[in-house]
Design an enzyme around this catalytic site. Structure first.
Site, PDB file in Angstrom:
ATOM      1  N   CYS A 362       0.788  -1.224   0.000  1.00  0.00           N
ATOM      2  CA  CYS A 362       0.000   0.000   0.000  1.00  0.00           C
ATOM      3  C   CYS A 362       0.828   1.287   0.000  1.00  0.00           C
ATOM      4  O   CYS A 362       0.523   2.187  -0.779  1.00  0.00           O
ATOM      5  CB  CYS A 362      -1.034   0.048   1.123  1.00  0.00           C
ATOM      6  SG  CYS A 362      -1.095  -1.345   2.196  1.00  0.00           S
ATOM      7  N   ARG A 391       7.100 -10.937   5.359  1.00  0.00           N
ATOM      8  CA  ARG A 391       6.692 -10.772   6.752  1.00  0.00           C
ATOM      9  C   ARG A 391       7.385 -11.815   7.611  1.00  0.00           C
ATOM     10  O   ARG A 391       7.500 -12.972   7.208  1.00  0.00           O
ATOM     11  CB  ARG A 391       5.169 -10.906   6.889  1.00  0.00           C
ATOM     12  CG  ARG A 391       4.451  -9.822   6.112  1.00  0.00           C
ATOM     13  CD  ARG A 391       2.959  -9.880   6.252  1.00  0.00           C
ATOM     14  NE  ARG A 391       2.362  -8.919   5.334  1.00  0.00           N
ATOM     15  CZ  ARG A 391       1.059  -8.732   5.179  1.00  0.00           C
ATOM     16  NH1 ARG A 391       0.208  -9.444   5.895  1.00  0.00           N
ATOM     17  NH2 ARG A 391       0.612  -7.846   4.318  1.00  0.00           N
ATOM     18  N   GLN A 409       1.021 -10.968  -3.289  1.00  0.00           N
ATOM     19  CA  GLN A 409      -0.408 -10.665  -3.259  1.00  0.00           C
ATOM     20  C   GLN A 409      -0.848 -10.234  -4.650  1.00  0.00           C
ATOM     21  O   GLN A 409      -0.116  -9.535  -5.341  1.00  0.00           O
ATOM     22  CB  GLN A 409      -0.671  -9.506  -2.286  1.00  0.00           C
ATOM     23  CG  GLN A 409      -0.295  -9.821  -0.858  1.00  0.00           C
ATOM     24  CD  GLN A 409      -0.479  -8.603   0.038  1.00  0.00           C
ATOM     25  OE1 GLN A 409       0.029  -7.526  -0.260  1.00  0.00           O
ATOM     26  NE2 GLN A 409      -1.205  -8.780   1.130  1.00  0.00           N
ATOM     27  N   ASP A 411      -2.483  -7.829  -5.460  1.00  0.00           N
ATOM     28  CA  ASP A 411      -2.907  -6.668  -4.688  1.00  0.00           C
ATOM     29  C   ASP A 411      -3.427  -5.557  -5.589  1.00  0.00           C
ATOM     30  O   ASP A 411      -3.062  -5.476  -6.761  1.00  0.00           O
ATOM     31  CB  ASP A 411      -1.689  -6.149  -3.906  1.00  0.00           C
ATOM     32  CG  ASP A 411      -2.081  -5.470  -2.619  1.00  0.00           C
ATOM     33  OD1 ASP A 411      -3.298  -5.370  -2.348  1.00  0.00           O
ATOM     34  OD2 ASP A 411      -1.182  -5.041  -1.884  1.00  0.00           O
ATOM     35  N   HIS A 413      -5.006  -1.254  -4.963  1.00  0.00           N
ATOM     36  CA  HIS A 413      -5.540  -0.210  -4.087  1.00  0.00           C
ATOM     37  C   HIS A 413      -6.391   0.712  -4.921  1.00  0.00           C
ATOM     38  O   HIS A 413      -5.937   1.194  -5.953  1.00  0.00           O
ATOM     39  CB  HIS A 413      -4.398   0.511  -3.388  1.00  0.00           C
ATOM     40  CG  HIS A 413      -3.665  -0.407  -2.470  1.00  0.00           C
ATOM     41  ND1 HIS A 413      -2.542  -1.097  -2.860  1.00  0.00           N
ATOM     42  CD2 HIS A 413      -3.949  -0.818  -1.207  1.00  0.00           C
ATOM     43  CE1 HIS A 413      -2.152  -1.877  -1.857  1.00  0.00           C
ATOM     44  NE2 HIS A 413      -2.984  -1.732  -0.853  1.00  0.00           N
ATOM     45  N   LYS A 496     -14.244  -4.723   6.608  1.00  0.00           N
ATOM     46  CA  LYS A 496     -13.674  -5.580   5.573  1.00  0.00           C
ATOM     47  C   LYS A 496     -14.557  -6.787   5.285  1.00  0.00           C
ATOM     48  O   LYS A 496     -15.450  -7.104   6.073  1.00  0.00           O
ATOM     49  CB  LYS A 496     -12.286  -6.048   5.978  1.00  0.00           C
ATOM     50  CG  LYS A 496     -12.276  -6.847   7.281  1.00  0.00           C
ATOM     51  CD  LYS A 496     -10.878  -7.348   7.588  1.00  0.00           C
ATOM     52  CE  LYS A 496     -10.866  -8.160   8.855  1.00  0.00           C
ATOM     53  NZ  LYS A 496      -9.601  -8.819   9.120  1.00  0.00           N
ATOM     54  N   HIS A 542      -8.341  -1.685  -0.082  1.00  0.00           N
ATOM     55  CA  HIS A 542      -7.306  -2.705  -0.329  1.00  0.00           C
ATOM     56  C   HIS A 542      -8.062  -3.951  -0.733  1.00  0.00           C
ATOM     57  O   HIS A 542      -9.031  -4.311  -0.062  1.00  0.00           O
ATOM     58  CB  HIS A 542      -6.535  -3.079   0.935  1.00  0.00           C
ATOM     59  CG  HIS A 542      -5.998  -1.941   1.730  1.00  0.00           C
ATOM     60  ND1 HIS A 542      -4.665  -1.676   1.799  1.00  0.00           N
ATOM     61  CD2 HIS A 542      -6.610  -1.017   2.492  1.00  0.00           C
ATOM     62  CE1 HIS A 542      -4.470  -0.631   2.595  1.00  0.00           C
ATOM     63  NE2 HIS A 542      -5.639  -0.215   3.032  1.00  0.00           N
TER      64      HIS A 542
END
Length: 673
Positions: A362, A391, A409, A411, A413, A496, A542
């Site tokens: 992000c 991570r 991911q 991913d 945004h 979420k 997200h």
RNA sequence: GCUGCUGUAGCUCAGUGGUAGAGCGCGUCCUUGGUAAGGACGAGGUCAUGGGUUCAAAUCCCAUCAGCAGCUCCA
């Protein structure tokens, strides 16, 4: 006169003394046969129990079909197990012993730890206890007495539990069986005779009351069934499930490798696995393009300042790889005589300069958004990236593809206005729906995480929260599937929607997620110019429909048990020659197939056909094309389907067309079992 | 991170305080076989790593690393 009131409210009268069994017989011979025990005024009784005459009694006849019957029996079996352990190991402290899916456990603390080697002795002792056939007797005690009873038994956990967990209860129940007395809510089966077959399964550590700071106990897992046949079937099911474990299949099919020398939780994708992953990425990319996403690339690291602004450093330091400390900064510290301990302190306080392996994408995307002046006319802006993040997961958590330290991911945004939020959420949900649909995955659950209204930990305007939560609900509704609403499960920065599936041994994994975020736009001071010519703050979404490529593929391998649909299969077909004489024709077919866009390989070994088929079948190749002299003469291939077996000979062109259709349709074919 | 178990050939696993075995796979040769294993021969191992005990350790002990199960955690 005996009067019995059945659960449906009907009354039955008998002139003489009758047993539970007699009542069951009077209702039906089938019920009499299936009856396991009875419940009179909620208290379990044996079938031969004679019902007292006079006042009407409430009677329920329990059969295997009763949803609680198995659990009740298993819980009684847990008592028997605990009793057996206490007989074998003196000084055992008992904690909790509930029933779970597929069995039960009991948490115990022993001076000398139990191991699996103790299982046979425990099982033997359990069998002895069951043979004694002593009933489970319920005792009620006022709370002060109950505490004293547990103290007398030196059961400290039970004392604590009465004083804390059961602080509201004035009276507490115990169950006694022979010398064994245990604080227990019940109910139990009338006698251990109903415990058919049982087996101790495993032993593991577990914290008292699930609290890491408390004592660690030993958790004995076991299971029980009414019959040996059911137990055997259950154990076999567990064995079968293990065979579809993605770690086993991943190795056998050569999809990925995790190397000690590279690092724990860091996945190396083999060519085959990479292929599957790339196909999935291509698949979702088509839909991203259709929905108006823009693909971006960002680096794997970013300056610590970036994460200090986002709030991720030093706050989430424990779950990040250690920062890459700036070289000049480090030598400056060294000159100042900074010790290692001081360096660690600086790091803890975030007073350090350098770079971080990105734990999420992000902040990078946010800086891309902020890199240009934005107008409301530009919104929504949807930046997508297959972004790899790192991570520092706890070592004990890492395993296979489902929990790793480096993962990619799918991913994106989305930067949207409040008005656009609802529609954009629906778009995100649509992607998830497309993915699950294409894979034929029906067995997933949807959770809408809402804020806990009593808490003040949430950022953002409560009115906006209400709108966002409503938008999430409405988006979830578009799935046409039930979903749960979980107050308190929202992130502090917004509500979420999560998508959760189970793996082959029943563990739950979150795959897709869609999250509303009011926090990061604030922290980074994001703005767009509204139609009123004034600055406004966008809302961020997200979302990752796969979740992570690693976890998704891990789950997918288990979902398909390694048999990928044709469009995803790394090797879609294999040419098998009947003998060396057909090699030339085989190679011709091979290149024809390749030209038709089919991924094929040839097996030209001097093996017998049966052996080649066996290998192809074990490698889960969707189609095998057998070629021999007959086929060479007719320009055909004899197709053997992974699922349906021999399909007979068809012309090569026809086979190619058939495969092309199946690929284009992304057909999911499964064994109809 | 915690508790317990495990670590032997590419894979799956036997094995004993006296310095290693099977099956599969791999290589070579024979075999030319039409829908789930044809045959012969051969290559391949610092028995996870580092210490210790012992005349002697792959085997016993300790530590480390990794895997498995569970717990805890998962921005």
């Amino acid at each position: 006169m005996t009067i019995v009131k059945l659960p449906d409210g009907s009354l039955k009268e008998f002139d003489s003394t009758v047993s539970v069994k007699d009542v069951a017989k009077s209702i039906g011979s089938r019920l009499a046969k299936d009856a396991l025990w009875g419940e009179i005024d909620m208290q379990p009784v044996e079938l031969d129990y004679e019902i007292p005459q006079g006042e009407p009694v409430n009677l329920k006849i329990i059969t295997k079909k009763d949803p609680n019957a198995l659990a009740t029996m298993r819980h009684s079996c847990a008592h028997v197990m605990a009793r057996a352990v206490m007989r074998i190991k003196p000084g055992v402290q008992l904690a909790f012993g509930p029933t779970i899916d597929g069995g039960f456990y009991y948490d115990v603390e022993c001076d000398e730890p139990l191991t699996e080697e103790d299982f046979p002795a425990i099982e033997k002792e359990m069998a002895k206890i069951i043979a004694l056939d002593e009933p489970f007797e319920r005792l009620e005690r006022p709370r002060s007495d109950a505490i004293q009873v547990c103290k007398d038994l030196s059961q400290d956990f039970k004392v604590e539990h009465i004083e804390t967990g059961l602080a509201e209860d004035d009276s507490l129940s115990f169950y006694q069986q022979g010398e064994f007395l245990d604080l227990c809510r019940g109910p139990h089966i009338p006698s251990p005779r109903r415990i058919g077959a049982f087996k101790l399964l495993s032993i593991a550590g577990a914290y008292w009351k699930g609290d890491q700071s408390r004592e660690q106990l030993q958790r004995l897992y076991a299971t029980a069934f009414f019959t040996q046949a059911e137990l055997d079937a259950h154990l076999e099911l567990l064995e079968e499930a293990k065979k579809r474990d993605h770690r086993v299949l991943g190795k056998r099919l050569g999809l990925f490798h995790i190397d000690e020398m590279v690092g724990q939780g860091l996945v190396l994708w083999t060519p085959k696995g990479s292929f599957v992953r790339q196909k999935l990425q291509d698949f979702i990319s088509e839909h991203l393009q259709r929905q108006g996403y823009d693909q971006v690339f960002t680096p794997h690291i970013g300056k610590l300042d970036l994460y200090k602004t986002s709030g991720h450093f030093p706050y989430y330091q424990d779950s990040q790889y250690t920062p890459l400390v700036d070289r000049e900064y480090l030598s400056q510290l060294a000159e100042e005589g900074c010790t290692c301990g001081e360096l660690a302190n600086l790091m803890n306080e975030g007073e350090i300069e350098g770079y971080l392996l990105k734990p999420m994408n992000c902040p990078h995307h946010i800086r891309l958004f902020a890199s240009e002046q934005r107008s409301y006319r530009d919104l929504p802006i949807r930046l997508s990236e297959f972004g790899t993040v790192y991570r520092w997961e706890q070592s004990g958590e890492i395993g296979g593809l489902t929990r790793v330290r480096g993962f990619t991911q799918d991913d994106a945004h989305l930067f949207v206005t409040q008005e656009q939020l609802g529609e954009e959420l629906i778009g995100c949900i649509e992607l998830v729906k497309i993915i699950f649909g294409a894979m034929g995955m029906e067995d997933y659950t949807v959770r809408v995480g809402l804020r806990d209204p009593d808490s003040s930990k949430y950022v953002g305007d409560p009115e906006n929260w209400d709108l966002a939560e409503q938008a999430c609900r409405e988006a979830a509704q578009t799935l046409g599937k039930e979903f749960s609403e979980d107050p308190g499960e929202a992130a502090f920065y917004g509500p979420k929607i999560d998508f959760v599936v189970k793996d082959c041994i029943g563990r739950k994994w979150q795959l897709g997620t869609v999250q509303v975020d009011y926090n990061l736009p604030e922290r980074f001071g994001l703005e767009y110019v509204g139609s009123d010519n004034k600055p406004h703050r966008p809302i961020m979404i997200h979302r990752a429909p796969f979740g992570s490529m690693e976890r998704f593929i891990g789950v997918l391998i288990e979902h398909f048990a390694g048999s990928f649909p044709l469009w995803l299969a790394p090797e879609q077909g294999r040419i098998l020659t009947v003998s060396d004489k057909s090699e030339e024709y085989g190679k011709r077919v091979e290149s024809q197939m390749r030209n038709g866009g089919i991924r094929v390989k040839g097996d030209y070994r001097s093996e017998k056909l049966g052996a080649k088929i066996r290998d192809g079948q074990l490698e889960m190749i969707p189609y095998m094309m057998i070629v021999g002299p007959r086929d060479a003469e007719n320009g055909t291939v004899s197709i053997r389907d992974r699922i349906d077996g021999d399909l007979g000979a068809i012309p090569v062109e026809e086979a190619i067309a058939k495969f092309q259709t199946e690929i284009a349709d992304k057909t999911v074919r499964r064994k109809s079992s």
